[in-house]
Design a protein around this motif. Structure first.
Motif, mmCIF file in Angstrom:
data_model
loop_
_atom_site.group_PDB
_atom_site.id
_atom_site.type_symbol
_atom_site.label_atom_id
_atom_site.label_comp_id
_atom_site.label_asym_id
_atom_site.label_seq_id
_atom_site.Cartn_x
_atom_site.Cartn_y
_atom_site.Cartn_z
ATOM 1 N N MET A 1 48.081 49.016 11.782
ATOM 2 C CA MET A 1 48.237 47.833 12.637
ATOM 3 C C MET A 1 49.719 47.489 12.773
ATOM 4 N N PRO A 2 50.212 47.269 14.015
ATOM 5 C CA PRO A 2 51.637 46.958 14.154
ATOM 6 C C PRO A 2 51.989 45.685 13.377
ATOM 7 N N ARG A 3 53.221 45.612 12.945
ATOM 8 C CA ARG A 3 53.649 44.577 12.018
ATOM 9 C C ARG A 3 54.896 43.905 12.594
ATOM 10 N N PHE A 4 54.915 42.584 12.608
ATOM 11 C CA PHE A 4 56.075 41.869 13.125
ATOM 12 C C PHE A 4 56.501 40.783 12.152
ATOM 13 N N PHE A 5 57.786 40.456 12.208
ATOM 14 C CA PHE A 5 58.334 39.444 11.313
ATOM 15 C C PHE A 5 58.752 38.216 12.124
ATOM 16 N N VAL A 6 58.412 37.031 11.624
ATOM 17 C CA VAL A 6 58.861 35.794 12.272
ATOM 18 C C VAL A 6 59.405 34.855 11.209
ATOM 19 N N GLY A 7 60.182 33.881 11.638
ATOM 20 C CA GLY A 7 60.630 32.832 10.733
ATOM 21 C C GLY A 7 59.498 31.831 10.534
ATOM 22 N N ASN A 8 59.627 31.006 9.467
ATOM 23 C CA ASN A 8 58.561 30.043 9.183
ATOM 24 C C ASN A 8 58.346 29.042 10.314
ATOM 25 N N GLU A 9 59.424 28.799 11.094
ATOM 26 C CA GLU A 9 59.316 27.815 12.192
ATOM 27 C C GLU A 9 58.375 28.310 13.291
ATOM 28 N N ALA A 10 58.070 29.608 13.291
ATOM 29 C CA ALA A 10 57.185 30.161 14.322
ATOM 30 C C ALA A 10 55.704 30.022 13.958
ATOM 31 N N ILE A 11 55.457 29.487 12.765
ATOM 32 C CA ILE A 11 54.067 29.394 12.270
ATOM 33 C C ILE A 11 53.696 27.928 12.060
ATOM 34 N N THR A 43 49.635 42.369 12.560
ATOM 35 C CA THR A 43 50.005 41.695 11.318
ATOM 36 C C THR A 43 51.342 40.992 11.544
ATOM 37 N N VAL A 44 51.382 39.716 11.213
ATOM 38 C CA VAL A 44 52.637 38.973 11.297
ATOM 39 C C VAL A 44 53.033 38.589 9.883
ATOM 40 N N CYS A 45 54.317 38.715 9.596
ATOM 41 C CA CYS A 45 54.803 38.552 8.237
ATOM 42 C C CYS A 45 55.910 37.503 8.256
ATOM 43 N N ASP A 46 55.916 36.594 7.279
ATOM 44 C CA ASP A 46 56.988 35.583 7.276
ATOM 45 C C ASP A 46 58.244 36.089 6.554
ATOM 46 N N GLY A 47 58.205 37.327 6.101
ATOM 47 C CA GLY A 47 59.390 37.945 5.489
ATOM 48 C C GLY A 47 59.705 37.386 4.117
ATOM 49 N N LYS A 48 58.819 36.569 3.586
ATOM 50 C CA LYS A 48 59.097 35.967 2.276
ATOM 51 C C LYS A 48 57.892 36.054 1.344
ATOM 52 N N GLU A 49 56.767 35.514 1.818
ATOM 53 C CA GLU A 49 55.683 35.319 0.874
ATOM 54 C C GLU A 49 54.325 35.737 1.429
ATOM 55 N N TRP A 132 72.730 49.952 11.402
ATOM 56 C CA TRP A 132 72.005 50.214 10.151
ATOM 57 C C TRP A 132 70.880 49.201 9.959
ATOM 58 N N GLN A 133 71.177 47.927 10.317
ATOM 59 C CA GLN A 133 70.151 46.891 10.176
ATOM 60 C C GLN A 133 68.945 47.225 11.050
ATOM 61 N N ARG A 134 69.200 47.751 12.248
ATOM 62 C CA ARG A 134 68.105 48.104 13.153
ATOM 63 C C ARG A 134 67.254 49.223 12.544
ATOM 64 N N ILE A 135 67.919 50.193 11.933
ATOM 65 C CA ILE A 135 67.189 51.285 11.269
ATOM 66 C C ILE A 135 66.330 50.736 10.124
ATOM 67 N N ALA A 136 66.915 49.827 9.347
ATOM 68 C CA ALA A 136 66.169 49.223 8.227
ATOM 69 C C ALA A 136 64.982 48.420 8.749
ATOM 70 N N ASP A 137 65.198 47.644 9.808
ATOM 71 C CA ASP A 137 64.116 46.819 10.368
ATOM 72 C C ASP A 137 62.958 47.704 10.843
ATOM 73 N N GLU A 138 63.299 48.766 11.567
ATOM 74 C CA GLU A 138 62.252 49.653 12.082
ATOM 75 C C GLU A 138 61.480 50.317 10.943
ATOM 76 N N ALA A 139 62.219 50.823 9.961
ATOM 77 C CA ALA A 139 61.564 51.489 8.829
ATOM 78 C C ALA A 139 60.700 50.497 8.061
ATOM 79 N N GLY A 140 61.204 49.276 7.896
ATOM 80 C CA GLY A 140 60.481 48.253 7.142
ATOM 81 C C GLY A 140 59.173 47.865 7.805
ATOM 82 N N LYS A 141 59.222 47.738 9.142
ATOM 83 C CA LYS A 141 57.998 47.394 9.868
ATOM 84 C C LYS A 141 56.987 48.527 9.760
ATOM 85 N N GLN A 142 57.487 49.761 9.876
ATOM 86 C CA GLN A 142 56.583 50.905 9.885
ATOM 87 C C GLN A 142 55.884 51.119 8.543
#
Lengths: 249, 249
Positions: A1-11, A43-49, A132-142
């Motif tokens: 399932m594709p995975r995305f990250f949002v800040g807490n303000e988006a939830i 899947t949406v992830c708050d990047g923290k918890e 490099w950050q873009r590479i990390a973001d893509e790998a992290g989501k995958q």
């Protein structure tokens, strides 16, 4: 399932139902590249918890989702590992970033040392780091990370030592006669809160650099009898950390 | 120090002095690319048991060396690990071969399974295998291997299962609910003589394939909570094997 990250303000939550809004590049990616339709799951992830198994409500410049299923992130290691990687040529650095992300790095810090063949001008820092950050973001989501590792601006060797020495456990990877073997080092320390993994450039560290590290109480740590390429070393150490302290605990 | 491999027939001994002759591509590489001169040192390895710190006597179509320093190879793991890697797109397979060689693989066996997106025609086997063997040879020389891993022709899924099941320990890497975690599997088995590491393609194994493996007594083994890319999985497992059974023992 594709995975995305949002800040807490988006939830926002109301009576156990979470409403989530994804905007910007991710929204464009969802609508135009993945061509997701209402009713599909992401899947949406708050990047923290927490992560949210979410159902798409509407797709457009903004993507709106609803979720009744919030769960604690379980894909993060019980330690925060920072990879301090000496600058190496483009592709190899990219590979370190990608693989370190898959293998659980919490932060990736490029640094320069005497035998680095790559010299970066400060003007190049933002563009390189963004890449490099873009590479990390893509790998992290995958790979299903719960937190995306931060890639920082490059540091000098001394700045790196200052920063690395703040961790509970420092693995200054260097194959000298006095080196402690990695399993010894990990078993002795127990699971660290924060661990620094320091990897030199292709030609290794100079002995004066090893001396500087030792003066700060860092003990060289050996990775075995084969000479790992610089881009293989951090993934190797992260694999061993995961094996010793993470998987099946 | 550059490292070269020769067959035992290239080494003759007389009164504790070893005379070695390197011919063919390696001789050309030494004379034309490395531009080695008489008096310089090279390491020559018999690919089985010994390595020789050697002094160059003459350079030409043949390179002649002398050595009084024969030593047992110490850069090989105490187990023989065969990586069975499902076929994946070019670059990724190359990376698996290179990294697996650095991390101690004894043999690399490509195989096809249902979700492989790469289909190879038998006619392509010799050329592809030759290419992968060259990558393994180069990586092995660079990282100081004592034995260069063999890359075999691709197998079918069934042939692979037949071959893999001959080992003392079979790690059929698959993240199912019943999977044993890797540290459990290794600690339970103790250091194996031969170990098979089986890695599926990007889309993973189909459940019918997992069933087939289980019917042969192979228990799925889990690699943790993140989804490793197929080319990261074998290096990860080899790192853990080295950590558990090799380094510092």
């Amino acid at each position: 399932m594709p995975r995305f990250f949002v800040g807490n303000e988006a939830i926002t939550e109301s009576e156990g139902i979470y409403s989530i809004v994804i905007t910007g590049d991710d929204a464009r990616h969802i609508s135009r590249v993945l061509r997701v339709r209402p009713g599909e799951e992401l899947t949406v992830c708050d990047g923290k918890e927490y992560e949210y198994i979410s159902s798409v409500v509407s797709v457009g410049d903004e993507v709106r989702l609803m979720s009744s299923k919030r769960q604690r992130i379980t894909s993060e290691p019980p330690y925060t590992a920072t990879v301090f990687q000496a600058l190496v040529k483009g592709e190899r650095f990219d590979l370190t970033v990608q693989k370190s992300t898959e293998l659980g790095a919490g932060r990736i810090v490029p640094f320069s040392s005497r035998r680095c063949t790559v010299k970066l001008d400060e003007k190049e820092y933002p563009k390189k780091t963004e890449r490099w950050q873009r590479i990390a973001d893509e790998a992290g989501k995958q790979c299903g990370r719960g937190v995306l590792p931060e890639v920082t601006f490059p540091m000098t060797f001394r700045e790196m030592l200052d920063e690395a020495s703040k961790a509970d456990l420092v693995l200054f990877c260097y194959e000298g006669d006095t080196a402690l073997k990695l399993p010894e080092a990990l078993k002795k320390s127990g699971c660290p809160g924060c661990v620094s993994v320091i990897i030199g450039p292709e030609g290794g560290f100079e002995t004066t650099e090893v001396d500087e590290a030792e003066k700060r109480g860092m003990k060289p740590v050996g990775l075995g009898s084969r000479i790992l390429r610089t881009e293989t070393a951090a993934p190797f150490v992260l694999s061993c950390l995961s094996y010793e302290f993470e998987i099946g605990r």
